[in-house]
Design an enzyme around this catalytic site. Structure first.
Site, short mmCIF file in Angstrom:
data_model
loop_
_atom_site.label_atom_id
_atom_site.label_comp_id
_atom_site.label_asym_id
_atom_site.label_seq_id
_atom_site.Cartn_x
_atom_site.Cartn_y
_atom_site.Cartn_z
CB CYS A 1 -4.85 0.70 -5.71
SG CYS A 1 -5.27 -0.78 -4.77
CG ASP B 1 -8.07 4.51 -1.18
OD1 ASP B 1 -8.94 3.63 -1.03
OD2 ASP B 1 -6.88 4.37 -0.86
CG ASN C 1 -3.64 -5.93 -4.33
OD1 ASN C 1 -3.06 -7.01 -4.25
ND2 ASN C 1 -4.53 -5.70 -5.26
CB CYS D 1 -10.30 -0.59 -1.89
SG CYS D 1 -10.72 -0.72 -0.14
NE ARG D 2 -7.60 3.22 -4.68
CZ ARG D 2 -6.62 4.10 -4.57
NH1 ARG D 2 -6.69 5.23 -5.26
NH2 ARG D 2 -5.58 3.86 -3.81
CB SER D 3 -5.60 -2.67 -7.77
OG SER D 3 -5.14 -3.18 -6.55
P1 4NP Z 1 -6.73 0.67 -1.96
O1 4NP Z 1 -7.25 1.31 -0.59
O2 4NP Z 1 -5.43 1.34 -2.28
O3 4NP Z 1 -7.79 1.03 -2.96
O4 4NP Z 1 -6.60 -0.81 -1.71
C1 4NP Z 1 -6.48 1.30 0.58
C2 4NP Z 1 -6.70 0.34 1.52
C3 4NP Z 1 -5.96 0.35 2.70
C4 4NP Z 1 -5.03 1.34 2.92
C5 4NP Z 1 -4.81 2.31 1.97
C6 4NP Z 1 -5.54 2.29 0.79
N1 4NP Z 1 -4.32 1.37 4.13
O5 4NP Z 1 -3.57 2.35 4.34
O6 4NP Z 1 -4.45 0.47 4.95
#
Ligand code: 4NP
Length: 151
Positions: A9, A124, A12, A14-16
């Protein structure tokens, strides 16, 4: 057989990592010998544990994500893994951009394994704040992926 799977994702956190934890639990329950990992296309959260609200939502369903640590995806991952699974089209485009010549990994969208949902990405939850909605989709797609692997 596909047995090394990397979920990717953006952050790294939340989703992955959720996909990693969910698929690992399902694979262990079925005694399937899979190597499962996750990574982000971005480097902002490298070394961090999954996001607190995401961990809590996962824990409530029995998935302990606390031991995971974020890392950034690398071109070498295309040589090591059999399958790299992106959470959305943007992750997919970023992966295509770093795919090295000769990298063996197949690329797929996680929602391809959840056609019954009609979803084309895992939204997300860092931005939507819908951690349970993300987990619902992750669980359905993980079941679909396992079903394909064991065919
Ligand atoms: P993820 O979510 O891609 O599902 O881990 C996110 C977590 C943090 C950020 C972006 C996406 N960020 O920009 O900090």
């Amino acid at each position: 057989m596909t047995h090394r799977i990397l979920f990717v994702c953006l952050g790294n956190i939340c989703r992955s990592p959720s996909a990693e934890g969910v698929l690992r639990a399902m694979a262990e329950a079925r005694a399937l010998p899979l190597e499962i990992d996750s990574a982000g296309t971005g480097d902002w959260h490298v070394g961090e544990a999954p996001y607190g609200p995401m961990q809590r939502a996962a824990k409530a369903r029995g998935y302990d994500l606390s031991g995971l640590r974020a890392r950034q995806v690398t071109p070498e991952d295309f040589h090591h893994f059999d399958l790299i699974v992106a959470m959305d089209g943007s992750n997919m485009a970023n992966l295509e951009a770093i795919r090295p010549a000769g990298g063996k990994a197949r690329l797929a969208l996680f929602t391809d394994y959840a056609p019954q949902t009609g979803a084309t990405e895992v939204p997300d939850p860092y931005f939507t704040r819908d951690f349970d909605g993300a987990l619902d989709l992750v669980e359905i797609a993980a079941e679909g992926l396992l079903g394909q692997l064991s065919r």
